[in-house]
Design a protein around this motif. Sequence first.
Motif, PDB file in Angstrom:
ATOM      1  N   ASN A 151       0.503  12.927  16.595  1.00 30.98           N
ATOM      2  CA  ASN A 151       0.378  11.571  17.147  1.00 30.98           C
ATOM      3  C   ASN A 151      -1.076  11.137  17.269  1.00 30.98           C
ATOM      4  N   ILE A 152      -1.965  12.082  17.549  1.00 28.89           N
ATOM      5  CA  ILE A 152      -3.391  11.748  17.611  1.00 28.89           C
ATOM      6  C   ILE A 152      -3.875  11.323  16.233  1.00 28.89           C
ATOM      7  N   ILE A 153      -3.419  12.042  15.200  1.00 29.74           N
ATOM      8  CA  ILE A 153      -3.778  11.653  13.832  1.00 29.74           C
ATOM      9  C   ILE A 153      -3.175  10.292  13.500  1.00 29.74           C
ATOM     10  N   MET A 154      -1.909  10.101  13.893  1.00 26.12           N
ATOM     11  CA  MET A 154      -1.206   8.863  13.580  1.00 26.12           C
ATOM     12  C   MET A 154      -1.890   7.656  14.214  1.00 26.12           C
ATOM     13  N   ASP A 155      -2.391   7.826  15.429  1.00 17.02           N
ATOM     14  CA  ASP A 155      -3.031   6.713  16.131  1.00 17.02           C
ATOM     15  C   ASP A 155      -4.551   6.818  16.125  1.00 17.02           C
ATOM     16  N   GLY A 156      -5.092   7.900  15.542  1.00 22.15           N
ATOM     17  CA  GLY A 156      -6.519   8.163  15.599  1.00 22.15           C
ATOM     18  C   GLY A 156      -7.289   7.595  14.429  1.00 22.15           C
ATOM     19  N   PRO A 157      -8.458   8.180  14.137  1.00 23.84           N
ATOM     20  CA  PRO A 157      -9.369   7.649  13.106  1.00 23.84           C
ATOM     21  C   PRO A 157      -8.752   7.404  11.746  1.00 23.84           C
ATOM     22  N   PRO A 158      -7.954   8.339  11.164  1.00 31.40           N
ATOM     23  CA  PRO A 158      -7.402   8.027   9.838  1.00 31.40           C
ATOM     24  C   PRO A 158      -6.564   6.755   9.824  1.00 31.40           C
ATOM     25  N   ALA A 159      -5.827   6.518  10.904  1.00 29.25           N
ATOM     26  CA  ALA A 159      -4.993   5.313  10.963  1.00 29.25           C
ATOM     27  C   ALA A 159      -5.840   4.074  11.235  1.00 29.25           C
ATOM     28  N   LEU A 160      -6.783   4.200  12.160  1.00 32.88           N
ATOM     29  CA  LEU A 160      -7.596   3.047  12.538  1.00 32.88           C
ATOM     30  C   LEU A 160      -8.484   2.572  11.392  1.00 32.88           C
ATOM     31  N   THR A 161      -8.934   3.500  10.539  1.00 28.96           N
ATOM     32  CA  THR A 161      -9.784   3.088   9.428  1.00 28.96           C
ATOM     33  C   THR A 161      -9.021   2.257   8.400  1.00 28.96           C
ATOM     34  N   LEU A 162      -7.692   2.348   8.413  1.00 29.80           N
ATOM     35  CA  LEU A 162      -6.904   1.479   7.527  1.00 29.80           C
ATOM     36  C   LEU A 162      -7.076   0.016   7.934  1.00 29.80           C
ATOM     37  N   GLY A 163      -7.350  -0.217   9.220  1.00 28.35           N
ATOM     38  CA  GLY A 163      -7.604  -1.577   9.691  1.00 28.35           C
ATOM     39  C   GLY A 163      -8.959  -2.104   9.288  1.00 28.35           C
ATOM     40  N   LEU A 164      -9.788  -1.220   8.711  1.00 26.22           N
ATOM     41  CA  LEU A 164     -11.131  -1.616   8.262  1.00 26.22           C
ATOM     42  C   LEU A 164     -11.248  -1.544   6.744  1.00 26.22           C
ATOM     43  N   GLU A 165     -10.107  -1.510   6.076  1.00 21.85           N
ATOM     44  CA  GLU A 165     -10.112  -1.443   4.619  1.00 21.85           C
ATOM     45  C   GLU A 165     -10.796  -2.683   4.044  1.00 21.85           C
ATOM     46  N   PRO A 166     -11.752  -2.500   3.100  1.00 25.69           N
ATOM     47  CA  PRO A 166     -12.444  -3.658   2.517  1.00 25.69           C
ATOM     48  C   PRO A 166     -11.471  -4.631   1.857  1.00 25.69           C
ATOM     49  N   ILE A 167     -11.771  -5.896   1.954  1.00 28.95           N
ATOM     50  CA  ILE A 167     -10.935  -6.943   1.355  1.00 28.95           C
ATOM     51  C   ILE A 167     -11.008  -6.854  -0.165  1.00 28.95           C
ATOM     52  N   ARG A 168      -9.864  -6.909  -0.823  1.00 25.24           N
ATOM     53  CA  ARG A 168      -9.813  -6.805  -2.275  1.00 25.24           C
ATOM     54  C   ARG A 168     -10.357  -8.075  -2.935  1.00 25.24           C
ATOM     55  N   ASP A 169     -10.982  -7.899  -4.094  1.00 26.90           N
ATOM     56  CA  ASP A 169     -11.637  -9.016  -4.783  1.00 26.90           C
ATOM     57  C   ASP A 169     -10.652 -10.088  -5.245  1.00 26.90           C
ATOM     58  N   ASP A 170      -9.414  -9.669  -5.542  1.00 29.22           N
ATOM     59  CA  ASP A 170      -8.440 -10.623  -6.090  1.00 29.22           C
ATOM     60  C   ASP A 170      -7.528 -11.206  -5.018  1.00 29.22           C
ATOM     61  N   LEU A 171      -7.892 -11.051  -3.772  1.00 24.04           N
ATOM     62  CA  LEU A 171      -6.997 -11.446  -2.678  1.00 24.04           C
ATOM     63  C   LEU A 171      -6.666 -12.934  -2.719  1.00 24.04           C
ATOM     64  N   MET A 172      -7.640 -13.776  -3.048  1.00 24.50           N
ATOM     65  CA  MET A 172      -7.406 -15.218  -3.050  1.00 24.50           C
ATOM     66  C   MET A 172      -6.698 -15.711  -4.311  1.00 24.50           C
ATOM     67  N   LYS A 173      -6.472 -14.790  -5.267  1.00 22.07           N
ATOM     68  CA  LYS A 173      -5.741 -15.162  -6.473  1.00 22.07           C
ATOM     69  C   LYS A 173      -4.237 -14.988  -6.294  1.00 22.07           C
ATOM     70  N   ARG A 174      -3.846 -14.356  -5.200  1.00 20.04           N
ATOM     71  CA  ARG A 174      -2.427 -14.106  -4.960  1.00 20.04           C
ATOM     72  C   ARG A 174      -1.785 -15.304  -4.251  1.00 20.04           C
ATOM     73  N   LYS A 175      -0.466 -15.354  -4.324  1.00 22.57           N
ATOM     74  CA  LYS A 175       0.259 -16.423  -3.658  1.00 22.57           C
ATOM     75  C   LYS A 175       0.156 -16.249  -2.143  1.00 22.57           C
ATOM     76  N   PRO A 176       0.122 -17.356  -1.396  1.00 22.56           N
ATOM     77  CA  PRO A 176       0.081 -17.253   0.069  1.00 22.56           C
ATOM     78  C   PRO A 176       1.336 -16.578   0.611  1.00 22.56           C
ATOM     79  N   THR A 177       1.199 -15.919   1.736  1.00 22.50           N
ATOM     80  CA  THR A 177       2.328 -15.282   2.395  1.00 22.50           C
ATOM     81  C   THR A 177       3.229 -16.352   3.006  1.00 22.50           C
ATOM     82  N   ALA A 178       4.518 -16.267   2.744  1.00 19.82           N
ATOM     83  CA  ALA A 178       5.461 -17.245   3.291  1.00 19.82           C
ATOM     84  C   ALA A 178       5.501 -17.152   4.815  1.00 19.82           C
TER      85      ALA A 178
END
Length: 227
Positions: A53-80
């Motif tokens: 649970n520490i791993i699940m809620d700890g640094p490996p999980a939290l760093t997913l919230g800091l994933e760099p924005i992908r270059d093609d993000l604005m080329k995709r359709k908007p989320t409904a």
Amino acid sequence: WGRGIYENFKRFIQFQLTVNVASVMIIFLCAVIGLFVESFDNPFNALDLLWVNIIMDGPPALTLGLEPIRDDLMKRKPTARGESIVSAEMMTRIAVNGVFMCAVCLAQKQWNFLGIAVGGADAEAVSDTVIFTLFVLFQLFNAFNCRELGDRSVFPNFFKNKLMLIAFAVAFALQVVITQFAGPVFDTVPLGLLDWLKIVGMAFTVIILDEVVRFVRRTVRKAKVSA
């Protein structure tokens, strides 16, 4: 920026749910099988689950919230507006990876297909240590799978999230310390170098599995477009 934050939420949720699905399945199936096979008990103790649970809620999980924005993000359709944050594609990936990790851990418990030597230690203690370590490493490698939400391979952006790499290294090092030196607390027994190589190699297969699924999905999508 908003799209990037939304995707990072989805990455974090996918990682959390995969860990939960895999751990609940292992504990539940061990309890059910244990009704018929006396030696088939739960491989995790309370401290093992706390560490997971520490791993699940700890640094490996939290760093997913800091994933760099992908270059093609604005080329995709908007989320409904009414789209669920947990998409069908995410649910499929959660189920496939969760079932795979559960199946491998149970197979190792039953048949010791990795060929981990027991030596002078208690066989059950060695088995539980291997499954605990394998499960933790499965989660660490699966965190890399969660970095990509679509069908693209994880490898092109593998080194772009430096914090993720640091968190992985720290969590991996702590797992080594727990396994090798924290036996009186976690009921683990030290493993040999060859045993570690086998476990790491097996844990890495969760990335290979995910890459195969992504490749198949890309192939099917291209076939539909060309048709």
